[in-house]
Structures are given as structure tokens and as C-alpha cells.
Design a protein around this motif. Structure first.
Motif, PDB file in Angstrom:
ATOM      1  N   MET A 172       0.552  -1.404  -0.156  1.00 31.62           N
ATOM      2  CA  MET A 172       0.278   0.161  -0.087  1.00 31.62           C
ATOM      3  C   MET A 172       1.244   1.551  -0.128  1.00 31.62           C
ATOM      4  O   MET A 172       0.043   2.149  -0.324  1.00 31.62           O
ATOM      5  N   LEU A 173       1.727   1.740   0.372  1.00 30.76           N
ATOM      6  CA  LEU A 173       2.864   2.501   0.088  1.00 30.76           C
ATOM      7  C   LEU A 173       4.029   2.437  -0.079  1.00 30.76           C
ATOM      8  O   LEU A 173       4.968   2.828  -0.262  1.00 30.76           O
ATOM      9  N   ALA A 174       4.381   1.193  -0.802  1.00 23.63           N
ATOM     10  CA  ALA A 174       5.732   1.125  -1.910  1.00 23.63           C
ATOM     11  C   ALA A 174       5.989   1.539  -3.338  1.00 23.63           C
ATOM     12  O   ALA A 174       4.787   1.422  -3.457  1.00 23.63           O
ATOM     13  N   PRO A 175       6.902   2.798  -2.943  1.00 24.93           N
ATOM     14  CA  PRO A 175       7.063   2.762  -3.700  1.00 24.93           C
ATOM     15  C   PRO A 175       7.021   2.601  -5.381  1.00 24.93           C
ATOM     16  O   PRO A 175       6.858   3.926  -6.236  1.00 24.93           O
ATOM     17  N   GLN A 176       7.649   1.505  -5.136  1.00 21.13           N
ATOM     18  CA  GLN A 176       7.542   0.440  -6.720  1.00 21.13           C
ATOM     19  C   GLN A 176       6.487   0.679  -7.469  1.00 21.13           C
ATOM     20  O   GLN A 176       5.997  -0.257  -8.659  1.00 21.13           O
ATOM     21  N   GLU A 177       4.705   0.518  -6.563  1.00 19.88           N
ATOM     22  CA  GLU A 177       4.343  -0.563  -6.573  1.00 19.88           C
ATOM     23  C   GLU A 177       3.124   0.749  -7.933  1.00 19.88           C
ATOM     24  O   GLU A 177       3.719   2.506  -7.288  1.00 19.88           O
ATOM     25  N   SER A 178       2.287   0.788  -8.708  1.00 20.83           N
ATOM     26  CA  SER A 178       1.804   2.114  -9.239  1.00 20.83           C
ATOM     27  C   SER A 178       0.654   2.802  -8.232  1.00 20.83           C
ATOM     28  O   SER A 178       0.346   1.549  -7.455  1.00 20.83           O
ATOM     29  N   ILE A 179      -0.014   3.781  -8.916  1.00 22.63           N
ATOM     30  CA  ILE A 179      -0.824   4.497  -7.681  1.00 22.63           C
ATOM     31  C   ILE A 179      -1.735   3.276  -7.446  1.00 22.63           C
ATOM     32  O   ILE A 179      -2.689   3.253  -6.717  1.00 22.63           O
ATOM     33  N   GLY A 180      -2.729   3.147  -8.712  1.00 26.32           N
ATOM     34  CA  GLY A 180      -3.687   2.072  -8.353  1.00 26.32           C
ATOM     35  C   GLY A 180      -3.250   1.318  -7.518  1.00 26.32           C
ATOM     36  O   GLY A 180      -4.523   0.357  -6.795  1.00 26.32           O
TER      37      GLY A 180
ATOM     38  N   LEU B 153      -3.562  -0.653  11.083  1.00 30.10           N
ATOM     39  CA  LEU B 153      -3.523   0.218  10.015  1.00 30.10           C
ATOM     40  C   LEU B 153      -3.686   1.678   9.999  1.00 30.10           C
ATOM     41  O   LEU B 153      -3.267   2.374   9.236  1.00 30.10           O
ATOM     42  N   GLN B 154      -4.556   2.598  11.051  1.00 32.73           N
ATOM     43  CA  GLN B 154      -4.502   3.435  11.538  1.00 32.73           C
ATOM     44  C   GLN B 154      -3.428   4.056  11.771  1.00 32.73           C
ATOM     45  O   GLN B 154      -2.982   5.475  11.456  1.00 32.73           O
ATOM     46  N   LEU B 155      -2.532   3.481  12.496  1.00 30.86           N
ATOM     47  CA  LEU B 155      -0.713   3.735  13.001  1.00 30.86           C
ATOM     48  C   LEU B 155      -0.279   4.148  11.853  1.00 30.86           C
ATOM     49  O   LEU B 155       0.754   5.182  11.615  1.00 30.86           O
ATOM     50  N   ILE B 156      -0.245   2.744  10.636  1.00 36.78           N
ATOM     51  CA  ILE B 156       0.142   2.894   9.611  1.00 36.78           C
ATOM     52  C   ILE B 156       0.293   4.345   9.070  1.00 36.78           C
ATOM     53  O   ILE B 156       1.188   4.670   8.666  1.00 36.78           O
ATOM     54  N   LEU B 157      -1.326   4.376   8.805  1.00 38.36           N
ATOM     55  CA  LEU B 157      -1.813   5.448   7.309  1.00 38.36           C
ATOM     56  C   LEU B 157      -1.114   6.679   8.288  1.00 38.36           C
ATOM     57  O   LEU B 157      -0.599   7.647   6.828  1.00 38.36           O
ATOM     58  N   GLU B 158      -1.087   6.978   9.706  1.00 35.81           N
ATOM     59  CA  GLU B 158      -1.079   8.622   9.876  1.00 35.81           C
ATOM     60  C   GLU B 158       0.613   8.887   9.964  1.00 35.81           C
ATOM     61  O   GLU B 158       0.555   9.943   9.946  1.00 35.81           O
TER      62      GLU B 158
ATOM     63  N   ILE C 266      -5.900   7.859   1.063  1.00 34.09           N
ATOM     64  CA  ILE C 266      -5.511   7.456   2.973  1.00 34.09           C
ATOM     65  C   ILE C 266      -6.019   8.747   3.785  1.00 34.09           C
ATOM     66  O   ILE C 266      -6.808   8.222   4.973  1.00 34.09           O
ATOM     67  N   ARG C 267      -6.358   9.397   3.367  1.00 32.72           N
ATOM     68  CA  ARG C 267      -7.283  10.729   3.965  1.00 32.72           C
ATOM     69  C   ARG C 267      -8.678  10.340   4.084  1.00 32.72           C
ATOM     70  O   ARG C 267      -9.556  10.304   5.147  1.00 32.72           O
ATOM     71  N   ASN C 268      -9.031   9.872   3.404  1.00 29.27           N
ATOM     72  CA  ASN C 268     -10.862   8.762   3.365  1.00 29.27           C
ATOM     73  C   ASN C 268     -10.256   8.155   4.050  1.00 29.27           C
ATOM     74  O   ASN C 268     -11.889   7.363   5.302  1.00 29.27           O
ATOM     75  N   ILE C 269      -9.691   6.989   4.105  1.00 27.30           N
ATOM     76  CA  ILE C 269      -9.804   5.788   4.982  1.00 27.30           C
ATOM     77  C   ILE C 269      -9.774   6.393   6.259  1.00 27.30           C
ATOM     78  O   ILE C 269      -9.805   5.297   7.423  1.00 27.30           O
TER      79      ILE C 269
END
Length: 175
Positions: A115-123, A146-151, A166-169
Motif C-alpha cells: 500500500m505504501l511501496a513506492p515501486q507500485e503503481s498508484i492504483g 492500520l490507522q497507525l501505519i497510515l497516520e 489515505i485521508r478517506n480511510i
């Protein structure tokens, strides 16, 4: 000519969305053809495989229950998939299908890793975030993780699409 050969020939040619929609409509009218199109997601030609996954993704929007028996296979395909478009479509199919109980640990780990891997596409990143949320909703301790990771994600390095996801989740988690 068998249906699978007809589908393979169709998917091997340049296609537009209308052609995909026509295949989706045919499969929705004749569910027994799903097995043929699904078999083509393993085709040796990447373009045929990718387009077959695209058809399956569109069918999963209309009939998500048809893919429940295929969940484990779809997850295993996702785990080894190298094609960005195919990864995104496989994630989309999984997102459309009701989540299983217990949650697939392999799928959750995949989503958290990508989900936050820079090598992955945006989708792939955005769908991994959404899928992780869907999987974590039923487990409060996983949702907190999950909340901690995203925050703690440094969003300045991500696209607008990923930042918005990220903001919506996080809004959904904090409700």
C-alpha cells in the motif's frame, strides 16, 4: 470452435471498452462461460491474460458472489503477479467480493506490504489501502495498526490519489 478459443482470439486483438463490455454482458447472460474466461487469466500471452482479468473484474462488479469459490486462487495469483495492470485488477476483484471470515492473512500482508511501496503503481497502492481497511474492519486491533501505519506515512512522497485514499480511510477509521 470452443468458447475458450473464441475468447482467446477476441482478447488477443486490440480492444476497446465496448468490446470488454460485450464480453461481460455475454458472461452475465451465460454464467457457465465464466470458467472459460477465468481460465484465460493464466494464458501465456500477457495481453490475453490481462484482458481476461479485466473482463473478470467487470463481471465481479455485477456478480461478486460468482468469485467467492475462486478467492483463494485469485489471492495466490495476486501474490505472484508481476504485471501492474493485472495486480490492480486482481485487487479490484478481491475488493468487490465479500471478505471471508477468517481474514486471509496472505492478502492482508500483501496489502500492508504494497500500500505504501513506492515501486507500485498508484492504483495498486490505493486499492491495497482500501482492501487493507476492508480486511481490518472486523478486527479492532488490526484496524488500530492500520490507522497507525497510515497516520505515520510521510504523504509528501505519494501521489494525490494515494494521499486522498489515505485521508478517506483515516476518516472512516475515526468515525
Amino acid at each position: 470452435m470452443e468458447k475458450i478459443d473464441e475468447y482467446r482470439n477476441t482478447l488477443a486483438m486490440p480492444l476497446c471498452k465496448r468490446s470488454i463490455d460485450k464480453l461481460v454482458q455475454e458472461i452475465c447472460l451465460h454464467p457457465e462461460y465464466l470458467k472459460d474466461i477465468y481460465q484465460l487469466i493464466s494464458d501465456d500471452k500477457i495481453v490475453v491474460s490481462w484482458r481476461a482479468i479485466w473482463v473478470c473484474e467487470k463481471v465481479s462488479e455485477k456478480h461478486p458472489g460468482w468469485f467467492v469459490p475462486l478467492l483463494d486462487d485469485i489471492i495466490q495469483r495476486l501474490l505472484v503477479c508481476k504485471h501492474d495492470g493485472s495486480k490492480r485488477l486482481l485487487l479490484s476483484i478481491l475488493y468487490n467480493v465479500p471478505t471471508s471470515d477468517p481474514v486471509s492473512v496472505d492478502l492482508l500482508n500483501y496489502c500492508l506490504d504494497h500500500m505504501l511501496a513506492p515501486q507500485e503503481s498508484i492504483g495498486v497502492q490505493a486499492l491495497s489501502i482500501r482492501m487493507a481497511y476492508q480486511l481490518c474492519k472486523s478486527e479492532p486491533e488490526l484496524l488500530k495498526e492500520l490507522q497507525l501505519i497510515l497516520e505515520n506515512a510521510d504523504t509528501e512522497y505519494y501521489s494525490t490519489g494515494v494521499k486522498t485514499t489515505i485521508r478517506n480511510i483515516l476518516k472512516k477509521i475515526n468515525k
